[in-house]
Design an enzyme around this catalytic site. Structure first.
Site, PDB file in Angstrom:
ATOM      1  N   HIS A  93      36.520  37.578  42.686  1.00 10.22           N
ATOM      2  CA  HIS A  93      35.270  37.643  43.455  1.00 10.22           C
ATOM      3  C   HIS A  93      34.388  36.423  43.148  1.00 10.22           C
ATOM      4  O   HIS A  93      33.828  35.793  44.062  1.00 10.22           O
ATOM      5  CB  HIS A  93      34.492  38.917  43.108  1.00 10.22           C
ATOM      6  CG  HIS A  93      34.886  40.112  43.919  1.00 10.22           C
ATOM      7  ND1 HIS A  93      36.053  40.793  43.697  1.00 10.22           N
ATOM      8  CD2 HIS A  93      34.253  40.756  44.944  1.00 10.22           C
ATOM      9  CE1 HIS A  93      36.127  41.806  44.543  1.00 10.22           C
ATOM     10  NE2 HIS A  93      35.058  41.800  45.318  1.00 10.22           N
ATOM     11  N   HIS A 104      33.927  43.169  35.407  1.00  5.38           N
ATOM     12  CA  HIS A 104      34.277  41.930  34.722  1.00  5.38           C
ATOM     13  C   HIS A 104      33.298  41.668  33.596  1.00  5.38           C
ATOM     14  O   HIS A 104      32.175  42.186  33.602  1.00  5.38           O
ATOM     15  CB  HIS A 104      34.252  40.736  35.686  1.00  5.38           C
ATOM     16  CG  HIS A 104      35.376  40.732  36.671  1.00  5.38           C
ATOM     17  ND1 HIS A 104      36.656  40.361  36.337  1.00  5.38           N
ATOM     18  CD2 HIS A 104      35.402  41.060  37.986  1.00  5.38           C
ATOM     19  CE1 HIS A 104      37.420  40.454  37.401  1.00  5.38           C
ATOM     20  NE2 HIS A 104      36.692  40.878  38.413  1.00  5.38           N
TER      21      HIS A 104
END
Length: 578
Positions: A160, A211
């Site tokens: 992303h 993350h």
């Protein structure tokens, strides 16, 4: 190289199709009970496992601080916002937007976006499968994601972040170098919008617990680097492809196929390779289509060769909207027809190649000799969904928070890392509690070690598990930050999910059979491990023909975007009348 059947040995039914009960398939099992890092040491080359071992402490170190960030900032409104906006950094969003850029005359921007996004998805997936680093641990983190496959992927680096930063860097650079600025305020506003977009997506990965800081920093650097390469060499690549002979796109295609072939084998059933193959196909289709389209007489040469002719004043808004709808419909029709057709055509060919030892097997993909047919697959594509999935996706978007928040390990990689971390803490605790040998100085017991071993915190009146049921934004005690971080560290070692995933997958018990063989495991820990593995997000069975199918289907989608549909628009009266 072994091929794994996802712990299943099915006959007729489900997504497993008709799987042949070969001895090799029966003997392959998920090593759910393997302790510490044996799972990765067994499956990875020594240098990859050594590098992974050096990087794992970073993931563990970051997790409690990410949990503190979530505990400090989370609210229902922000949960919904970041769950929804995460879709703006996905492959699906870009695959929908990129063809529209081509059809509206922005061929130069469309090709640049394909280059940075395809390379970003491929190389981030390459590194993910090479290092096999897990996402930050849950618990203590809450996972906030609307993607059904994100939890199955490794964490490092963040794709992303790579996508968002690469798009933002390229767009901002193009805005700054635009020679004709008719509306400076709009120009500045667009730059601010792209800055905000990149920061929002990157920070959202931290907020959502998907993350860590290391993941998004390296992912952002990767995205910025790929954009820099596109800015410097992109025009030269376009000219080399479009103005050269057929050898130029052929060379580019062969290079991509070699990169697909050397893509590292993961230690767990991670779908990163599927996305890499899809975008490799997109890159191939773009180059071949652009080269041929430049020679058809339909294309413009400005601003780059092979530009799709478009002028809104000439075509008109109704025709422009109609050609977009028509183009998107053709792409979905291509995908809907070609996938099942290739699933019928390719297996017999693959069996012949396998018999001649010319196949290229990958772990976690069934080879053609292990099944007789490929059934209709559910959730088989993370890039472009089938037309029948669109209503469900729109429904999910209407209530992002309700459909996205979960706690607990969601993949085999998550579970293995939870076991490894718990065992590490146990060894440290047991070592600190061992009687001192005669003649050695007495060492005071570390309060942190005692708390991790006995399962309580001396700095708080409440155990960490009690905090999980507290409403968002409410803190139990005004405890110091160090104490709160320590409580999250203790939660990391439990391996016990606080809640089931939103949609618990079907479970066939193959992992539990492995746990039953762990005779040295205490009963309560065995129960926790069994519960943890029962809640895993299980990857579906995958077939060897899917790799070539994705290459063909996505190459075709890219060709339709840059050549097929633009020519059809002209022939149907939806073009510039060239």
């Amino acid at each position: 190289m072994f091929t794994q059947n996802d712990g299943t040995d099915k006959s007729e039914g489900g997504d497993g199709g008709t799987v042949l009960p070969t001895a090799a398939v029966k003997d392959q099992r998920l090593d759910a009970g393997m302790r510490d890092h044996d799972h990765y040491a067994y499956r990875l080359p020594k240098w990859r496992n050594t590098l992974r071992q050096r990087l794992i402490p970073i993931v563990r170190l970051e997790t409690p601080y990410l949990a503190l960030l979530q505990d400090t900032l989370r609210s229902p409104a922000l949960d919904s916002y970041f769950a929804f906006t995460a879709n703006l950094g996905t492959h699906t969003f870009f695959m929908i937007m990129l063809p529209i850029l081509f059809w509206c005359g922005y061929t130069n921007i469309g090709r640049a976006m394909v280059h940075v996004l395809a390379s970003g998805v491929f190389w981030s997936g390459f590194v993910k499968d090479m290092l096999c680093l897990p996402r930050p641990l849950s618990p203590p983190l809450h996972r906030i994601t609307m993607s059904g496959s994100a939890a199955l992927e490794y964490g490092f680096p963040s794709t992303h972040s790579t996508n968002a930063v690469s798009v933002a860097v390229y767009a901002i650079q193009m805005l700054r170098t635009t020679t004709e600025i008719t509306h400076p305020t709009i120009h500045l506003a667009l730059q601010i919008l792209f800055y905000f977009y990149a920061v929002s997506i990157v920070f959202g990965r931290l907020y959502c617990g998907m993350h860590g800081f290391f993941d998004v920093v390296i992912g952002s650097i990767l995205g910025a680097g790929l954009s820099a390469l596109q800015i410097i060499y992109g025009d030269a690549l376009d000219a080399w492809i479009c103005q050269g002979s057929y050898m130029n796109p052929l060379i580019a295609t062969l290079i991509i196929l070699v990169l697909v072939r050397i893509h590292p084998e993961p230690a767990d059933d991670c779908p990163c390779f599927d996305d890499s193959v899809a975008f490799a196909g997109v890159f191939i289709g773009i180059q071949v289509g652009a080269w041929h389209y430049a020679s058809t007489g339909f294309a413009w040469d400005y601003p780059i060769p092979s530009t799709v002719p478009f002028d809104l004043k000439t075509i008109g808004l109704p025709k422009a909207c109609l050609r977009i709808c028509m183009g998107v419909g053709i792409i979905f029709a291509w995908r809907g027809i070609m996938k099942p057709a290739l699933f019928k055509i390719l297996p017999p060919i693959f069996r012949v190649l396998e018999h001649a030892r010319l196949d290229l097997p990958r772990a976690f993909f069934l080879t053609a000799s292990q099944y007789t047919s490929v059934p209709k697959l559910r959730g088989d594509d993370n890039v472009i969904p089938s037309a029948s999935d669109i209503p469900r996706l729109l429904t999910n978007l209407s209530h992002p928070r309700k459909r996205s928040v979960s706690v607990g390990p969601q993949s085999a990689a998550d579970a293995y890392e939870t076991l490894a971390y718990r065992n590490k803490r146990r060894r440290e605790s047991i070592s600190s509690l061992e009687p001192e040998r005669p003649g050695t100085p007495n060492k005071p017991k570390s309060p942190e070690t005692k708390e991790a071993y006995f399962g309580y915190s001396t700095n708080s009146r409440f155990p960490s598990s009690a905090r999980e049921n507290v409403p968002l934004g409410v803190d139990l005690l005004p405890t110091p930050i160090s104490s709160r971080v320590h409580s999250y560290e203790k939660m990391m070692g439990t391996g016990e999910p606080a809640a089931r995933p939103i949609t618990p997958p079907e479970y066939d018990g193959s992992v539990l059979g492995e746990l039953d063989e762990q005779t040295d495991m205490p009963e309560d820990e065995e129960r926790q491990d069994r519960e943890m593995f029962m809640r895993l997000e299980r990857p579906r069975v995958r077939y060897d023909v899917e790799v070539v199918t994705k290459l063909i289907v996505y190459s075709g989608i890219a060709w339709l975007a840059v050549e097929g549909n633009p020519i059809l628009f002209e022939l149907c009266g939806l073009g510039m009348g060239i």
